[in-house]
Design a protein around this motif. Structure first.
Motif, PDB file in Angstrom:
ATOM      1  N   LEU A  63     -42.962  58.712 -25.305  1.00  0.00           N
ATOM      2  CA  LEU A  63     -41.598  58.901 -24.789  1.00  0.00           C
ATOM      3  C   LEU A  63     -41.555  58.817 -23.267  1.00  0.00           C
ATOM      4  CD1 LEU A  63     -40.244  61.827 -27.013  1.00  0.00           C
ATOM      5  CD2 LEU A  63     -39.948  59.377 -27.302  1.00  0.00           C
ATOM      6  N   VAL A  64     -42.552  59.441 -22.594  1.00  0.00           N
ATOM      7  CA  VAL A  64     -42.581  59.455 -21.136  1.00  0.00           C
ATOM      8  C   VAL A  64     -42.719  58.052 -20.574  1.00  0.00           C
ATOM      9  CG1 VAL A  64     -43.931  60.230 -19.143  1.00  0.00           C
ATOM     10  CG2 VAL A  64     -43.441  61.806 -21.003  1.00  0.00           C
ATOM     11  N   SER A  65     -43.395  57.177 -21.324  1.00  0.00           N
ATOM     12  CA  SER A  65     -43.649  55.818 -20.847  1.00  0.00           C
ATOM     13  C   SER A  65     -42.396  54.956 -20.794  1.00  0.00           C
ATOM     14  CB  SER A  65     -44.698  55.144 -21.732  1.00  0.00           C
ATOM     15  OG  SER A  65     -44.175  54.935 -23.023  1.00  0.00           O
ATOM     16  N   LEU A  66     -41.308  55.411 -21.458  1.00  0.00           N
ATOM     17  CA  LEU A  66     -40.080  54.619 -21.501  1.00  0.00           C
ATOM     18  C   LEU A  66     -39.092  55.139 -20.454  1.00  0.00           C
ATOM     19  CD1 LEU A  66     -39.698  54.425 -25.357  1.00  0.00           C
ATOM     20  CD2 LEU A  66     -40.515  52.650 -23.833  1.00  0.00           C
ATOM     21  N   TYR A  67     -38.821  54.390 -19.435  1.00  0.00           N
ATOM     22  CA  TYR A  67     -37.945  54.845 -18.349  1.00  0.00           C
ATOM     23  C   TYR A  67     -36.525  54.346 -18.548  1.00  0.00           C
ATOM     24  CZ  TYR A  67     -42.307  55.859 -15.881  1.00  0.00           C
ATOM     25  OH  TYR A  67     -43.513  56.361 -15.541  1.00  0.00           O
ATOM     26  N   GLY A  68     -35.597  55.004 -17.893  1.00  0.00           N
ATOM     27  CA  GLY A  68     -34.204  54.589 -17.941  1.00  0.00           C
ATOM     28  C   GLY A  68     -34.006  53.299 -17.162  1.00  0.00           C
ATOM     29  N   GLN A  69     -32.895  52.653 -17.388  1.00  0.00           N
ATOM     30  CA  GLN A  69     -32.632  51.372 -16.735  1.00  0.00           C
ATOM     31  C   GLN A  69     -31.436  51.478 -15.806  1.00  0.00           C
ATOM     32  OE1 GLN A  69     -32.333  49.142 -20.501  1.00  0.00           O
ATOM     33  NE2 GLN A  69     -33.933  47.833 -19.685  1.00  0.00           N
ATOM     34  N   SER A  70     -31.461  50.638 -14.747  1.00  0.00           N
ATOM     35  CA  SER A  70     -30.331  50.592 -13.830  1.00  0.00           C
ATOM     36  C   SER A  70     -29.183  49.829 -14.480  1.00  0.00           C
ATOM     37  CB  SER A  70     -30.754  49.894 -12.538  1.00  0.00           C
ATOM     38  OG  SER A  70     -31.034  48.519 -12.797  1.00  0.00           O
ATOM     39  N   ASP A  71     -27.997  49.909 -13.853  1.00  0.00           N
ATOM     40  CA  ASP A  71     -26.831  49.192 -14.381  1.00  0.00           C
ATOM     41  C   ASP A  71     -27.103  47.689 -14.431  1.00  0.00           C
ATOM     42  OD1 ASP A  71     -25.552  51.565 -14.595  1.00  0.00           O
ATOM     43  OD2 ASP A  71     -24.264  51.311 -12.834  1.00  0.00           O
ATOM     44  N   LYS A  72     -27.758  47.174 -13.385  1.00  0.00           N
ATOM     45  CA  LYS A  72     -28.030  45.738 -13.314  1.00  0.00           C
ATOM     46  C   LYS A  72     -28.963  45.304 -14.443  1.00  0.00           C
ATOM     47  CE  LYS A  72     -29.533  42.164 -10.064  1.00  0.00           C
ATOM     48  NZ  LYS A  72     -30.066  41.901  -8.713  1.00  0.00           N
ATOM     49  N   GLU A  73     -29.995  46.112 -14.677  1.00  0.00           N
ATOM     50  CA  GLU A  73     -30.949  45.786 -15.739  1.00  0.00           C
ATOM     51  C   GLU A  73     -30.296  45.873 -17.117  1.00  0.00           C
ATOM     52  OE1 GLU A  73     -35.154  47.335 -13.758  1.00  0.00           O
ATOM     53  OE2 GLU A  73     -33.823  48.766 -14.755  1.00  0.00           O
ATOM     54  N   LEU A  74     -29.454  46.898 -17.305  1.00  0.00           N
ATOM     55  CA  LEU A  74     -28.778  47.076 -18.588  1.00  0.00           C
ATOM     56  C   LEU A  74     -27.809  45.923 -18.855  1.00  0.00           C
ATOM     57  CD1 LEU A  74     -28.466  48.948 -21.013  1.00  0.00           C
ATOM     58  CD2 LEU A  74     -26.657  50.148 -19.783  1.00  0.00           C
ATOM     59  N   LEU A  75     -27.091  45.485 -17.804  1.00  0.00           N
ATOM     60  CA  LEU A  75     -26.160  44.366 -17.941  1.00  0.00           C
ATOM     61  C   LEU A  75     -26.908  43.084 -18.278  1.00  0.00           C
ATOM     62  CD1 LEU A  75     -23.326  43.150 -17.709  1.00  0.00           C
ATOM     63  CD2 LEU A  75     -23.720  42.890 -15.253  1.00  0.00           C
ATOM     64  N   SER A  76     -28.050  42.877 -17.606  1.00  0.00           N
ATOM     65  CA  SER A  76     -28.850  41.677 -17.862  1.00  0.00           C
ATOM     66  C   SER A  76     -29.356  41.659 -19.300  1.00  0.00           C
ATOM     67  CB  SER A  76     -30.030  41.635 -16.885  1.00  0.00           C
ATOM     68  OG  SER A  76     -30.861  40.535 -17.161  1.00  0.00           O
ATOM     69  N   ARG A  77     -29.814  42.832 -19.777  1.00  0.00           N
ATOM     70  CA  ARG A  77     -30.310  42.901 -21.157  1.00  0.00           C
ATOM     71  C   ARG A  77     -29.182  42.656 -22.155  1.00  0.00           C
ATOM     72  NH1 ARG A  77     -32.967  48.324 -23.608  1.00  0.00           N
ATOM     73  NH2 ARG A  77     -30.761  48.882 -23.848  1.00  0.00           N
ATOM     74  N   ALA A  78     -28.016  43.260 -21.892  1.00  0.00           N
ATOM     75  CA  ALA A  78     -26.873  43.091 -22.784  1.00  0.00           C
ATOM     76  C   ALA A  78     -26.460  41.622 -22.862  1.00  0.00           C
ATOM     77  CB  ALA A  78     -25.704  43.948 -22.310  1.00  0.00           C
ATOM     78  N   ASN A  79     -26.423  40.944 -21.713  1.00  0.00           N
ATOM     79  CA  ASN A  79     -26.033  39.528 -21.691  1.00  0.00           C
ATOM     80  C   ASN A  79     -27.049  38.658 -22.436  1.00  0.00           C
ATOM     81  OD1 ASN A  79     -23.690  39.917 -20.228  1.00  0.00           O
ATOM     82  ND2 ASN A  79     -24.706  39.710 -18.249  1.00  0.00           N
ATOM     83  N   THR A  80     -28.325  39.049 -22.355  1.00  0.00           N
ATOM     84  CA  THR A  80     -29.364  38.310 -23.083  1.00  0.00           C
ATOM     85  C   THR A  80     -29.177  38.461 -24.587  1.00  0.00           C
ATOM     86  OG1 THR A  80     -30.938  38.641 -21.272  1.00  0.00           O
ATOM     87  CG2 THR A  80     -31.845  38.052 -23.423  1.00  0.00           C
TER      88      THR A  80
END
Length: 465
Positions: free
Chosen positions: A12-29
């Motif tokens: 769980l610790v190894s998984l970090y939160g994402q910034s808005d830019k990263e989240l938007l990029s992933r969503a668009n992908t």
């Protein structure tokens, strides 16, 4: 056992939160994928991005998120009317994002590949029948609804990736204000059914034919419809005696769950909501079972085993969220979770609370077992169920209560959902630590309204799946 717990926490610790830019990029992908699973992931990412934008008062990100919600929601046949309306009222004085340009290229490809032709349109047995020259694919049909506040009309829109052999035409049907069929652009055929009152639209695809039906109860207003308006749940009544539902009130017995505002206990609040939900569903013709109907402790793995033994069609686990006193007045909202190997930082925090009661089960479900028990087809179905439960609860509560917060649909590593052989969802009905939400959650009328909304969400899920 301790080794498994440590390994799980390190994961769980190894998984970090994402910034808005990263989240938007992933969503668009995800949105560019033809996979329905990825479309659901895109929809959820856009929803989470929208919530972040509201909290940060960022209108630019908010507009990107709304565009994504509307686009992905339409592809998944999700009612995104409210989001579409909000998007229309936003200012558009800035340059569209780069990912949008990539999407435009994709649209050009669709234009080239759109080879389906509409051959005939006719009415039969009260249904509108559209016949095409080739077999239709699921992703060729996008259905969504809108409400035009100026004309005060509901619009039911079908966008079909195809072209017409004839010019645009208006169709006639008794009891419907207007039906128009036209070429929206070079690769999209659009059918718009407009009416001054709500209609119940049902459609199905069979090979190269699309069948569309408009429910008579809405087309011809009568006394029965007026009575239905007084009691909203009657609109959804469709006895389905062959459907089995298992409701799981979280915690119980020696495990009180979260202790919140004024010492309200999670285990009692969720049990009361579960009992109300069972009562409503049984009145609608479903077979309903509860993992516990009193203050009793049940191991996590025994809950899904109970659902499997009953041959349940769906499994709904009901919980209440909690945070520390420091953040008690800030954190609020309803969330719905479905099981997946993907885990956000937000989901991890919630899961830690719900998983902590039965460490033995965390050992029982080691990482390998956890991954093996997740079926991909159940992930998609559970995502749909989570969306419908979230929508149902919010719609019901917002009619009677102010400031009801939508905290979104998410993926999470909840042990209580592991092992279920059917679509399973965990609903966090609110924060028992928030002063306002806690008082509401302990109120019987609020509990009944919440249960009614969840029942409507379940009804909607079975109607469309």
């Amino acid at each position: 056992m301790l080794r498994f717990v440590v390994l799980f926490l390190l994961l769980l610790v190894s998984l970090y939160g994402q910034s808005d830019k990263e989240l938007l990029s992933r969503a668009n992908t995800y949105a560019k994928s033809s996979s329905k699973t990825d479309q659901f992931r895109a929809y959820n990412d856009y929803k989470n991005l929208y919530l972040r934008a509201l909290m940060n008062d960022d209108n630019k990100i908010k507009k990107f998120a709304l565009e994504g919600i509307v686009s992905s929601g339409n592809k998944l046949h999700i009612d995104v009317t409210d989001y579409a309306r909000e998007l229309l009222h936003m200012k558009s004085s800035y340059t569209p994002p780069k990912p949008k340009k990539v999407q435009t290229k994709k649209n050009k490809n669709i234009k080239i590949k759109s080879s389906h032709k509409l051959k005939a349109v006719r009415w039969k047995d009260g249904r509108l029948i559209l016949k095409f020259d080739k077999k239709l694919r699921n992703n060729q049909i996008n259905y969504f609804t809108l409400y035009d506040s100026k004309t005060k009309k509901y619009k039911y829109v079908f966008d079909i990736h195809a072209s017409m052999l004839t010019k645009s035409q208006r169709l006639q049907k008794s009891g419907i204000d207007s039906i128009k069929l036209a070429q929206y652009n070079s690769y999209t055929l659009r059918l718009v059914i407009a009416h001054s009152k709500k209609l119940s639209i049902h459609f199905k695809k069979d090979g190269s034919i699309l069948y569309i039906r408009m429910a008579k109860s809405y087309c011809k207003p009568n006394k029965t419809v007026k009575k239905a308006k007084k009691s909203q749940e009657k609109i959804y009544v469709r006895p389905r005696k062959n459907k089995v539902i298992v409701i799981d009130p979280g915690h119980g017995g020696k495990d009180p769950g979260a202790i919140g505002y004024r010492h309200y206990r999670e285990k009692m609040v969720v049990l009361q909501i579960a009992k109300e939900l069972k009562k409503i569903l049984k009145s609608r013709g479903y077979k309903v079972y509860m993992t516990r109907d009193r203050d009793k402790f049940i191991k996590l793995r025994h809950r899904t085993k109970f659902a499997n033994d009953k041959g349940a069609d769906i499994f709904v686990s009901i919980h209440a969220n909690a945070v520390s006193r420091k953040n008690a007045k800030k954190a609020q909202g309803i969330e719905s979770y479905f099981l997946s190997t993907t885990r956000s930082s937000r989901a991890k925090k919630v899961a830690e609370l719900e998983n902590s009661a039965d460490l033995e089960d965390m050992n029982f479900y080691g990482k390998e077992c956890f991954l093996n028990t997740i079926n991909s087809h159940n992930i998609i179905a559970a995502n749909k169920l989570a969306i419908d439960l979230q929508r149902g609860a919010l719609a019901s509560l917002k009619k009677r209560y102010k400031n009801v917060k939508d905290a979104g649909v998410r993926e999470g590593p909840f042990w209580v959902l592991v092992g279920a052989q059917m679509p399973s969802v965990l609903v966090e009905v609110g924060f028992i630590t928030h002063p306002t939400e806690a008082r509401r959650l302990a109120n019987r009328e609020y509990q009944k309204t919440m249960a009614k909304g969840l029942a409507n969400g379940i009804e909607r899920y079975f109607m469309h799946n």
